[in-house]
Enzyme design. Sequence first.
Site, PDB file in Angstrom:
ATOM      1  N   LEU A 156      -9.689  -7.580 -13.075  1.00  0.00           N
ATOM      2  CA  LEU A 156     -11.095  -7.189 -12.920  1.00  0.00           C
ATOM      3  C   LEU A 156     -11.943  -7.867 -13.995  1.00  0.00           C
ATOM      4  CD1 LEU A 156     -10.641  -3.324 -12.440  1.00  0.00           C
ATOM      5  CD2 LEU A 156     -10.948  -5.039 -10.652  1.00  0.00           C
ATOM      6  N   ASN A 161       1.697   2.975  -2.581  1.00  0.00           N
ATOM      7  CA  ASN A 161       1.017   3.882  -3.516  1.00  0.00           C
ATOM      8  C   ASN A 161      -0.264   4.442  -2.900  1.00  0.00           C
ATOM      9  OD1 ASN A 161       2.279   4.239  -6.277  1.00  0.00           O
ATOM     10  ND2 ASN A 161       2.464   2.018  -6.014  1.00  0.00           N
ATOM     11  N   ASN A 166      -4.875   2.499 -13.410  1.00  0.00           N
ATOM     12  CA  ASN A 166      -3.970   1.531 -12.799  1.00  0.00           C
ATOM     13  C   ASN A 166      -2.543   2.047 -12.877  1.00  0.00           C
ATOM     14  OD1 ASN A 166      -3.006  -1.056 -11.812  1.00  0.00           O
ATOM     15  ND2 ASN A 166      -2.455  -1.573 -13.919  1.00  0.00           N
ATOM     16  N   GLY A 204       0.785  -1.238   0.000  1.00  0.00           N
ATOM     17  CA  GLY A 204       0.000   0.000   0.000  1.00  0.00           C
ATOM     18  C   GLY A 204       0.812   1.280   0.000  1.00  0.00           C
ATOM     19  N   GLU A 225       6.846   5.892  -8.780  1.00  0.00           N
ATOM     20  CA  GLU A 225       5.396   5.657  -8.800  1.00  0.00           C
ATOM     21  C   GLU A 225       4.669   6.618  -7.863  1.00  0.00           C
ATOM     22  OE1 GLU A 225       4.026   1.575  -8.387  1.00  0.00           O
ATOM     23  OE2 GLU A 225       5.872   0.815  -9.268  1.00  0.00           O
ATOM     24  N   ASP A 242      -3.449  -4.443 -18.949  1.00  0.00           N
ATOM     25  CA  ASP A 242      -2.352  -3.462 -19.054  1.00  0.00           C
ATOM     26  C   ASP A 242      -2.238  -2.832 -20.443  1.00  0.00           C
ATOM     27  OD1 ASP A 242      -1.716  -4.008 -16.397  1.00  0.00           O
ATOM     28  OD2 ASP A 242      -0.308  -5.593 -16.925  1.00  0.00           O
ATOM     29  N   HIS A 269       1.325   0.595 -13.208  1.00  0.00           N
ATOM     30  CA  HIS A 269       2.012  -0.639 -13.590  1.00  0.00           C
ATOM     31  C   HIS A 269       3.528  -0.399 -13.596  1.00  0.00           C
ATOM     32  CE1 HIS A 269       2.424  -4.555 -15.483  1.00  0.00           C
ATOM     33  NE2 HIS A 269       3.316  -4.018 -16.286  1.00  0.00           N
TER      34      HIS A 269
HETATM   35  C1  GAR Z   1       3.722  -1.391  -7.346  1.00  0.00           C
HETATM   36  O1  GAR Z   1       5.030  -1.463  -7.845  1.00  0.00           O
HETATM   37  C2  GAR Z   1       2.730  -1.460  -8.481  1.00  0.00           C
HETATM   38  O2  GAR Z   1       3.154  -0.795  -9.641  1.00  0.00           O
HETATM   39  C3  GAR Z   1       2.645  -2.924  -8.708  1.00  0.00           C
HETATM   40  O3  GAR Z   1       2.668  -3.503  -7.424  1.00  0.00           O
HETATM   41  C4  GAR Z   1       3.387  -2.645  -6.534  1.00  0.00           C
HETATM   42  C5  GAR Z   1       2.503  -2.331  -5.355  1.00  0.00           C
HETATM   43  O4  GAR Z   1       3.210  -1.655  -4.358  1.00  0.00           O
HETATM   44  N1  GAR Z   1       1.471  -3.276  -9.418  1.00  0.00           N
HETATM   45  C6  GAR Z   1       1.382  -4.322 -10.244  1.00  0.00           C
HETATM   46  O5  GAR Z   1       2.285  -5.099 -10.435  1.00  0.00           O
HETATM   47  C7  GAR Z   1       0.032  -4.482 -10.912  1.00  0.00           C
HETATM   48  N2  GAR Z   1       0.045  -5.553 -11.822  1.00  0.00           N
HETATM   49  P1  GAR Z   1       2.428  -0.934  -3.160  1.00  0.00           P
HETATM   50  O6  GAR Z   1       1.455  -1.960  -2.565  1.00  0.00           O
HETATM   51  O7  GAR Z   1       3.497  -0.562  -2.186  1.00  0.00           O
HETATM   52  O8  GAR Z   1       1.707   0.261  -3.722  1.00  0.00           O
END
Ligand code: GAR
Length: 184
Positions: free
Chosen positions: A90, A14, A104, A12, A171, A142, A106
Amino acid sequence: KTKTAVFISGTGSNLLSLIKFSKKKRCPISIDLIISNYVKAKGLKYSVKFNIEKKIFSFKKKNLNNKKIFSYLQKKKIKLICLAGFMEILPSDFIKKFKGTIINIHPSLLPKYKGLNTHERAIKNEDKFSGCTVHYVSKKLDSGKIILQSKVRISSKDNATSLAKKILKKEHKLYPASISKIMD
Ligand code: GAR
């Protein structure tokens, strides 16, 4: 403010960056709901810390009527859905229903490396750069319209873990910037 739900499965970080963003003056969104498919997702702690409602919901449990989540999001007047490390795909009826309102983040420079293990693949291919992308969610994984991207250089010393860390930092800036861009 645009009522926003953030969907998570893991740490979490992000989500935290989006919560911080939402508390800024003149931010166009408020975070009103956190949805996780996983009860033990670490990021759920931010629901407690920032007093934001949470719901546990998995699209994989087909026996659970997906309409429940539709109507819940509608009842809450959610107008933007941010996937932030949400690791379930989804269902297409859900995407259809909320088309244009789901985005999203990625961890690659899309269209390169859709799906999982993006960092391993970038390193294996000896790419000079990788990065992250915020995009609209469409039926094809994606592949929706790109909003913003951020690049990082891959050094010869990088492994998947160090690269993931570098990209994650980007990110945290890219997601808020992308929301500002689409809300402009
Ligand atoms: C992030 O790097 C995000 O881009 C990736 O998972 C991580 C989550 O980190 N998402 C994917 O791979 C989606 N397919 P977080 O829980 O610390 O935000």
